[in-house]
Design an enzyme around this catalytic site. Sequence first.
Site, PDB file in Angstrom:
ATOM      1  N   GLU A  17       2.495  -7.935  -1.681  1.00  0.00           N
ATOM      2  CA  GLU A  17       1.069  -8.555  -1.191  1.00  0.00           C
ATOM      3  C   GLU A  17       0.794 -10.058  -1.462  1.00  0.00           C
ATOM      4  OE1 GLU A  17       1.451  -5.676  -2.736  1.00  0.00           O
ATOM      5  OE2 GLU A  17       0.083  -3.948  -1.655  1.00  0.00           O
ATOM      6  N   GLU A  75       1.495   1.755  -3.528  1.00  0.00           N
ATOM      7  CA  GLU A  75       0.385   2.216  -4.057  1.00  0.00           C
ATOM      8  C   GLU A  75       0.090   3.555  -3.895  1.00  0.00           C
ATOM      9  OE1 GLU A  75      -1.647  -1.398  -2.538  1.00  0.00           O
ATOM     10  OE2 GLU A  75      -2.502  -1.482  -4.547  1.00  0.00           O
ATOM     11  N   GLY A 121       0.772  -1.090  -0.066  1.00  0.00           N
ATOM     12  CA  GLY A 121       0.120   0.174  -0.064  1.00  0.00           C
ATOM     13  C   GLY A 121       0.801   1.249   0.067  1.00  0.00           C
TER      14      GLY A 121
HETATM   15  C1  LIG Z   1      10.857  -4.290   5.096  1.00  0.00           C
HETATM   16  C2  LIG Z   1       9.923  -4.259   6.092  1.00  0.00           C
HETATM   17  C3  LIG Z   1       8.991  -2.731   5.944  1.00  0.00           C
HETATM   18  C4  LIG Z   1      11.093  -3.586   7.336  1.00  0.00           C
HETATM   19  O1  LIG Z   1      11.931  -4.783   7.584  1.00  0.00           O
HETATM   20  P1  LIG Z   1      12.617  -4.597   9.072  1.00  0.00           P
HETATM   21  O2  LIG Z   1      13.472  -3.245   8.985  1.00  0.00           O
HETATM   22  O3  LIG Z   1      13.843  -5.873   8.896  1.00  0.00           O
HETATM   23  O4  LIG Z   1      11.920  -4.858  10.337  1.00  0.00           O
HETATM   24  P2  LIG Z   1      10.647  -5.709  10.527  1.00  0.00           P
HETATM   25  O5  LIG Z   1      11.159  -6.657  11.867  1.00  0.00           O
HETATM   26  O6  LIG Z   1      10.484  -6.728   9.481  1.00  0.00           O
HETATM   27  O7  LIG Z   1       9.629  -5.089  10.879  1.00  0.00           O
HETATM   28  C5  LIG Z   1       9.503  -4.111  12.170  1.00  0.00           C
HETATM   29  C6  LIG Z   1       8.275  -4.135  12.922  1.00  0.00           C
HETATM   30  O8  LIG Z   1       7.097  -3.571  11.771  1.00  0.00           O
HETATM   31  C7  LIG Z   1       6.294  -4.584  11.836  1.00  0.00           C
HETATM   32  N1  LIG Z   1       5.591  -4.206  10.410  1.00  0.00           N
HETATM   33  C8  LIG Z   1       6.257  -4.088   9.161  1.00  0.00           C
HETATM   34  N2  LIG Z   1       5.424  -4.040   8.249  1.00  0.00           N
HETATM   35  C9  LIG Z   1       4.420  -4.127   8.714  1.00  0.00           C
HETATM   36  C10 LIG Z   1       3.008  -3.767   8.182  1.00  0.00           C
HETATM   37  N3  LIG Z   1       2.918  -3.616   6.910  1.00  0.00           N
HETATM   38  N4  LIG Z   1       1.889  -3.787   9.006  1.00  0.00           N
HETATM   39  C11 LIG Z   1       1.971  -3.902  10.156  1.00  0.00           C
HETATM   40  N5  LIG Z   1       3.222  -4.320  10.784  1.00  0.00           N
HETATM   41  C12 LIG Z   1       4.541  -4.350   9.896  1.00  0.00           C
HETATM   42  C13 LIG Z   1       6.645  -5.901  11.984  1.00  0.00           C
HETATM   43  O9  LIG Z   1       5.922  -7.039  12.128  1.00  0.00           O
HETATM   44  C14 LIG Z   1       7.732  -5.447  12.845  1.00  0.00           C
HETATM   45  O10 LIG Z   1       7.062  -5.780  14.204  1.00  0.00           O
HETATM   46  P3  LIG Z   1       7.082  -6.994  15.205  1.00  0.00           P
HETATM   47  O11 LIG Z   1       8.495  -7.366  15.377  1.00  0.00           O
HETATM   48  O12 LIG Z   1       6.472  -8.149  14.405  1.00  0.00           O
HETATM   49  O13 LIG Z   1       6.601  -6.404  16.530  1.00  0.00           O
HETATM   50  C15 LIG Z   1       9.594  -5.477   6.637  1.00  0.00           C
HETATM   51  O14 LIG Z   1       8.832  -5.288   7.673  1.00  0.00           O
HETATM   52  C16 LIG Z   1       8.287  -5.897   5.497  1.00  0.00           C
HETATM   53  O15 LIG Z   1       8.597  -6.449   4.599  1.00  0.00           O
HETATM   54  N6  LIG Z   1       7.270  -5.577   5.906  1.00  0.00           N
HETATM   55  C17 LIG Z   1       5.993  -5.905   5.208  1.00  0.00           C
HETATM   56  C18 LIG Z   1       5.909  -5.185   3.859  1.00  0.00           C
HETATM   57  C19 LIG Z   1       4.754  -5.491   3.112  1.00  0.00           C
HETATM   58  O16 LIG Z   1       4.328  -6.915   2.970  1.00  0.00           O
HETATM   59  N7  LIG Z   1       3.769  -4.818   2.814  1.00  0.00           N
HETATM   60  C20 LIG Z   1       2.534  -5.024   2.317  1.00  0.00           C
HETATM   61  C21 LIG Z   1       1.350  -5.071   3.415  1.00  0.00           C
HETATM   62  S1  LIG Z   1      -0.061  -5.482   2.628  1.00  0.00           S
HETATM   63  C22 LIG Z   1      -0.774  -4.224   1.724  1.00  0.00           C
HETATM   64  O17 LIG Z   1       0.050  -3.128   1.835  1.00  0.00           O
HETATM   65  C23 LIG Z   1      -2.042  -4.321   1.100  1.00  0.00           C
HETATM   66  C24 LIG Z   1      -2.592  -3.080   0.390  1.00  0.00           C
HETATM   67  C25 LIG Z   1      -3.842  -3.234  -0.351  1.00  0.00           C
HETATM   68  C26 LIG Z   1      -4.941  -3.335   0.811  1.00  0.00           C
HETATM   69  C27 LIG Z   1      -6.099  -2.988   0.468  1.00  0.00           C
HETATM   70  C28 LIG Z   1      -6.802  -3.427   1.628  1.00  0.00           C
HETATM   71  C29 LIG Z   1      -8.342  -3.129   1.182  1.00  0.00           C
HETATM   72  C30 LIG Z   1      -9.129  -4.410   2.108  1.00  0.00           C
HETATM   73  C31 LIG Z   1      -9.973  -4.669   1.173  1.00  0.00           C
HETATM   74  C32 LIG Z   1     -10.740  -5.917   1.880  1.00  0.00           C
HETATM   75  C33 LIG Z   1     -11.548  -6.578   0.885  1.00  0.00           C
HETATM   76  C34 LIG Z   1     -12.518  -7.592   1.211  1.00  0.00           C
HETATM   77  C35 LIG Z   1     -13.067  -7.464   2.440  1.00  0.00           C
HETATM   78  C36 LIG Z   1     -14.111  -8.893   2.448  1.00  0.00           C
HETATM   79  C37 LIG Z   1     -14.164  -8.894   3.935  1.00  0.00           C
HETATM   80  O18 LIG Z   1     -14.322  -7.916   5.044  1.00  0.00           O
HETATM   81  O19 LIG Z   1     -14.571 -10.086   4.345  1.00  0.00           O
END
Ligand SMILES: CC(C)(COP(=O)(O)OP(=O)(O)OC[C@H]1O[C@@H](n2cnc3c(N)ncnc32)[C@H](O)[C@@H]1OP(=O)(O)O)[C@@H](O)C(=O)NCCC(=O)NCCSC(=O)/C=C/CCCCCCCCCCCCC(=O)O
Length: 716
Positions: A123, A103, A100
Amino acid sequence: MARYVRIPGSIALITLANPPVNALSAAVRRGITETLSRAIADPEVKAVVLCGENGNFCGGADIKEFAGPMSGPGLVPMIDAIEAGEKPVVAAIEGVALGGGLELALGCHYRIAHCKARVGLPEVTLGLLPAAGGTQRLPRLIGLSAALDLITTGRHVSAQEALQLGIVDRLTEGDTLGVAVEFAQSIAGQPLGSRRLSTRTPACPADLDSFLQGALVQVRRRARGAMAPEACVRAVGAAATLPYSQGMQREQELMASLFRSAQARALQYCFFSQRLVGRWSTPSGARWDSAEPRPIRRAAVIGLGTMGRGIAVSLLQAGIAVVAVETDEQQLEAGRRAVTALLERRAQGRGSEGPLRFTTDLQQLRQVELVIEAVFEDLAVKKQVFRQLSAVCPADTLLCTNTSGLDVEQLAACTRSPELVVGTHFFGPAHVMKLLEVVYGPRSSPVAVATAMHLGKRLGKVSVAVGNCPGFVGNRMLKPYLEQAHFLLEEGAAPEQVDQALEEFGFAMGVFRVADLSGLDVGWRVRKEAGLTGPGVAPGESPRRRQGRRYSPLPDLLCEQGRLGQKTGRGWYLYEGPGAREARPDPWTHSFLQQYRQQHGLQPRAVPQQEVLERCLYALINEGFRVLEDGIATGPEDIDIIYVFGYGWPRHRGGPMFHAGAVGLATVLDRLEHYHHAHPDIPNLQPSALLRRLVASGNPPIQKWREVIRRVRSQL
Ligand SMILES: CC(C)(COP(=O)(O)OP(=O)(O)OC[C@H]1O[C@@H](n2cnc3c(N)ncnc32)[C@H](O)[C@@H]1OP(=O)(O)O)[C@@H](O)C(=O)NCCC(=O)NCCSC(=O)/C=C/CCCCCCCCCCCCC(=O)O
């Protein structure tokens, strides 16, 4: 959760503020929506710059929110509003713009990135698709083919590649925000026209239908049974064939089919579990947040067989200086050639390795801070090596063993500093595979565990701290799985039938194909040492019973025939020749099995696919519960991460323990009871006490298992 500042020169600065990665939680979305309205309403503001706090633009939607009901402003209308606005919005990207987050940046009219930034739409790795317009805007920006690659693999792209692809407009090596603000000032008032990506037409390959068909075939092959990659292809296909608004509708429909799916739950569980295993603890009270790892600059690898070579490469690539040791000049030369070739193959575009020295002289280890022993898997040989290491290395050197299951404590006992001995169980090829089991013995000190865990991270591995027992976690659980596969052959199944069931479940290779690939002699040697086959077996003992329980000599018999797998051109399967890879069902194996059954009076039966899966997987899962009971793994997440990263367990099924929860613990218990009743001579099928307790506790969600585990352990 989004700060608003007016800066001189008619620029509004909106800063996402949700550390550590500025995930787009409901509060952040609300903040962006409100601050954007403010900027649009303010006649003094001519352009907007969007950035993130803490050196990160945005890590995407807040994945934690996906488990509950979604509330707050939607991402799609928020991003649409940015794009549709009359004032230019510039995204200033530092750190990451993922999911996101990217996006959101694609809804902006310009993107300026720091040269160290990374962008991507990961994603798919969470069982989803980029449903905030990513599948529709990215193809319109960089063309269908490149967009499909990014969206179906979820790979992160460097800022340089993002510039080449056209995802970002400009890179900077300095102050990203300053450059973005200056740029925003320079384009204020200019028409936005095609800067609004939704208005563009995507560049498509000439033969679109066959291109999309090919893409579907490819993603199905890459992740067998995974739903999200296919949905991604269909959504990107819609960008090519439908007007933007209809494409968006298709994107939402496809997302709705994934959003609450079991696969998405499993993949998101893997995401959080991967991070949770980094917060390790041991029964003696050592913890990730209190134990200080030692810095490692110089290491040694003892033994340059396949594993030792990979470990040396892995260390070198992390910038650690390596002394590589072999027993004689000939072995050393072979090791030198192999390591050099591996480094050359992997060097393209890198070249920042630590220095490397080869020697047969253990005295050269006086300067190293850490040693990884990777000699032949034989306890007596390893003990001898540890005695020598202890005599040569300074007393504070961390001594690690790459055993895949031998007793780490016995090795520690051969040294002056047993508290500085741990297991570092790499998986082959060690420079490629992501898993590292860090094995602590009863005397391993917190600093030893912390240093090994930290080293794993430096090597780019996912490290899991586990206790010391035969086979540790991964190989201990593998044993009952393999055993069931052999019993199923005795009862009437063919190797290819067992493999097919497991491959349809999602494993890249079934158990017999893996055995042929790894070499059947590996397990043969272990069984000989354990006295299960060979001269150690008591005279007169039945070939199908060992130590009071059912035993299958089938793999031993194959080895005795010289059928060691791919390397000999025949194993469970037949190959074109030694070293060939394509496995063909072998009539020899079928008639061998037939004769074996006749000889032992076994009546073959048709074994249903369901039984193959249940017996192999539930036996493995049952052992997983015992591993938890024994405190060898701290929680189910440790086991699942080990299996997903080290044993090819299909990630979209979350790992064995997650799978047990998804199937229903009561069902797993019921089926194990059923099979144990049918096969009382297989103790591995007897349900574990922990499984029974979890079922009695009402099948709690996997996140709550640790509480029950603590209670069961305290009573055992
Ligand atoms: C590369 C990173 C960003 C960072 O890496 P690093 O520095 O090594 O640190 P980490 O240890 O990984 O992370 C630190 C802490 O942060 C937490 N974290 C990281 N990213 C997220 C996140 N996106 N959300 C929440 N928390 C996050 C992580 O867990 C660590 O915390 P902890 O140690 O666990 O406590 C790396 O973190 C990374 O790769 N992150 C993920 C990146 C990613 O995958 N992003 C995509 C996310 S999904 C997205 O963006 C989707 C977008 C479109 C959504 C549209 C939504 C609409 C909903 C529609 C619903 C339709 C149907 C409904 C039907 C129904 O209801 O039934």
